[in-house]
Design a protein around this motif. Structure first.
Motif, PDB file in Angstrom:
ATOM      1  N   ALA A   1       1.069  -1.432  -0.141  1.00 43.84           N
ATOM      2  CA  ALA A   1      -0.252  -0.072   0.091  1.00 43.84           C
ATOM      3  C   ALA A   1       0.997   1.628  -0.056  1.00 43.84           C
ATOM      4  O   ALA A   1       1.864   1.338   0.229  1.00 43.84           O
ATOM      5  CB  ALA A   1      -1.045   0.274   1.705  1.00 43.84           C
ATOM      6  N   PRO A   2       0.210   2.517  -0.548  1.00 42.86           N
ATOM      7  CA  PRO A   2       1.105   2.856  -0.533  1.00 42.86           C
ATOM      8  C   PRO A   2       1.356   4.458   0.828  1.00 42.86           C
ATOM      9  O   PRO A   2       0.421   3.981   2.027  1.00 42.86           O
ATOM     10  CB  PRO A   2       0.458   4.402  -1.543  1.00 42.86           C
ATOM     11  N   VAL A   3       2.156   4.665   0.988  1.00 39.89           N
ATOM     12  CA  VAL A   3       2.637   5.133   2.184  1.00 39.89           C
ATOM     13  C   VAL A   3       3.377   6.831   2.526  1.00 39.89           C
ATOM     14  O   VAL A   3       3.776   6.849   1.488  1.00 39.89           O
ATOM     15  CB  VAL A   3       3.055   4.156   3.419  1.00 39.89           C
TER      16      VAL A   3
ATOM     17  N   VAL B   1       9.282  12.746   7.403  1.00 43.42           N
ATOM     18  CA  VAL B   1       9.085  14.282   6.971  1.00 43.42           C
ATOM     19  C   VAL B   1       8.028  15.272   7.094  1.00 43.42           C
ATOM     20  O   VAL B   1       7.491  14.905   7.157  1.00 43.42           O
ATOM     21  CB  VAL B   1       8.569  13.223   5.231  1.00 43.42           C
ATOM     22  N   LYS B   2       9.075  16.313   6.275  1.00 47.45           N
ATOM     23  CA  LYS B   2       8.231  17.945   6.965  1.00 47.45           C
ATOM     24  C   LYS B   2       7.057  17.753   6.148  1.00 47.45           C
ATOM     25  O   LYS B   2       6.895  17.290   4.802  1.00 47.45           O
ATOM     26  CB  LYS B   2       9.577  18.844   6.259  1.00 47.45           C
ATOM     27  N   GLY B   3       5.955  18.035   7.098  1.00 42.33           N
ATOM     28  CA  GLY B   3       4.355  18.352   5.725  1.00 42.33           C
ATOM     29  C   GLY B   3       4.020  16.917   5.955  1.00 42.33           C
ATOM     30  O   GLY B   3       2.714  16.775   4.932  1.00 42.33           O
ATOM     31  N   HIS B   4       4.185  16.121   6.509  1.00 43.50           N
ATOM     32  CA  HIS B   4       3.589  14.744   6.297  1.00 43.50           C
ATOM     33  C   HIS B   4       2.957  14.539   7.243  1.00 43.50           C
ATOM     34  O   HIS B   4       2.680  13.174   7.629  1.00 43.50           O
ATOM     35  CB  HIS B   4       4.347  13.634   5.982  1.00 43.50           C
ATOM     36  N   ASP B   5       2.180  15.334   8.702  1.00 42.60           N
ATOM     37  CA  ASP B   5       1.899  14.680   9.912  1.00 42.60           C
ATOM     38  C   ASP B   5       0.308  14.463   9.689  1.00 42.60           C
ATOM     39  O   ASP B   5       0.088  12.960  10.360  1.00 42.60           O
ATOM     40  CB  ASP B   5       1.531  16.210  10.352  1.00 42.60           C
ATOM     41  N   ARG B   6       0.086  14.572   8.007  1.00 43.80           N
ATOM     42  CA  ARG B   6      -1.492  14.335   8.283  1.00 43.80           C
ATOM     43  C   ARG B   6      -1.267  12.781   7.851  1.00 43.80           C
ATOM     44  O   ARG B   6      -2.594  11.811   7.434  1.00 43.80           O
ATOM     45  CB  ARG B   6      -2.046  14.337   7.225  1.00 43.80           C
ATOM     46  N   SER B   7       0.041  11.900   6.866  1.00 45.93           N
ATOM     47  CA  SER B   7      -0.465  10.673   6.368  1.00 45.93           C
ATOM     48  C   SER B   7      -0.168   9.913   7.737  1.00 45.93           C
ATOM     49  O   SER B   7      -0.369   8.669   7.456  1.00 45.93           O
ATOM     50  CB  SER B   7       1.314  11.547   5.644  1.00 45.93           C
TER      51      SER B   7
ATOM     52  N   TYR C   1      -2.765   9.148   9.408  1.00 44.69           N
ATOM     53  CA  TYR C   1      -3.761   8.659   9.548  1.00 44.69           C
ATOM     54  C   TYR C   1      -4.068   8.015   8.205  1.00 44.69           C
ATOM     55  O   TYR C   1      -5.103   6.757   7.785  1.00 44.69           O
ATOM     56  CB  TYR C   1      -4.469   9.407  10.687  1.00 44.69           C
ATOM     57  N   ILE C   2      -3.875   9.166   6.863  1.00 42.80           N
ATOM     58  CA  ILE C   2      -4.096   8.680   5.562  1.00 42.80           C
ATOM     59  C   ILE C   2      -3.484   7.304   5.665  1.00 42.80           C
ATOM     60  O   ILE C   2      -3.843   5.825   4.903  1.00 42.80           O
ATOM     61  CB  ILE C   2      -3.212   9.313   4.738  1.00 42.80           C
TER      62      ILE C   2
END
Ligand SMILES: Cc1cc2nc3c(=O)[nH]c(=O)nc-3n(C[C@H](O)[C@H](O)[C@H](O)COP(=O)(O)O)c2cc1C
Length: 177
Positions: free
Chosen positions: A38-40, A90-96, A98-99
């Protein structure tokens, strides 16, 4: 000509009634392997998949999971390792975070369906109790459970039929009018 992937996506439904037939270990391994692809976010891998097959453990988990209507043969708990996430963030990936749980979940649901197994996600459970039951360290939290089993025959979707929602009703082309 039919497109098998689209067929699998369109015919998958959450299964909330399952038989007592055991699920083959090889099938569970195929589902877990699919989830590994799955993509992460940021290509970071901070999820852990904890597999419960013991009926006693499954019963205990069910007792603290009001959203688990089915009686699954296997529960795969998708867990987040927050130490790993903070370390590799990774900077800017806070939401990732839960995604990533969602992409793993959907991959498992589709893989299960392709193997003719029934599956269903559950988020309505007591996270602290499940963490204790699965012996998770404090920096690892259970985020979502995927129940897996053989669908009961004649199983009917209890929710409103999907056909009423068209994809067109969900889409804007270009700027939102
Ligand atoms: C994030 C998430 C959490 C969910 N939690 C539950 C749950 O706790 N119990 C449950 O029975 N279904 C749960 N579902 C399943 C949804 O209710 C289901 O996907 C929705 O009704 C549409 O049905 P379908 O997937 O069969 O089309 C969850 C789904 C998602 C995506």
């Amino acid at each position: 000509m039919t497109n098998e992937t689209l067929q699998i996506i369109k015919t998958r439904r959450v299964v909330r009634m399952m038989t007592g037939e055991p699920v083959a270990r090889t099938n569970i391994e195929q589902i877990l392997e699919a989830a590994r692809w799955a993509p992460v976010g940021g290509n970071q891998r901070f999820l852990r998949f904890v597999v419960a097959e013991d009926p006693k453990l499954i019963n205990l988990i069910r007792m603290v999971s009001p959203g688990m209507i089915q009686r699954p043969q296997v529960i795969i708990t998708i867990c987040a390792d927050w130490d790993k996430f903070r370390k590799n963030k990774v900077k800017g990936h806070d939401r990732s975070s839960y995604i990533d749980v969602g992409t793993a979940m959907q991959t498992m649901l589709l893989a299960s369906h392709s193997l003719e197994l029934g599956s269903g996600p559950v988020t309505s459970f007591n996270k602290i109790s499940v963490g204790i039951m699965l012996n998770l360290p404090s920096h690892v939290t259970p985020e979502l459970m995927v129940c897996v089993g053989h669908p009961a025959s004649g199983y009917q979707m209890p929710m409103a039929p999907k056909q009423k929602i068209t994809w067109e009703s969900l889409v804007d082309w270009g700027r939102v009018s």
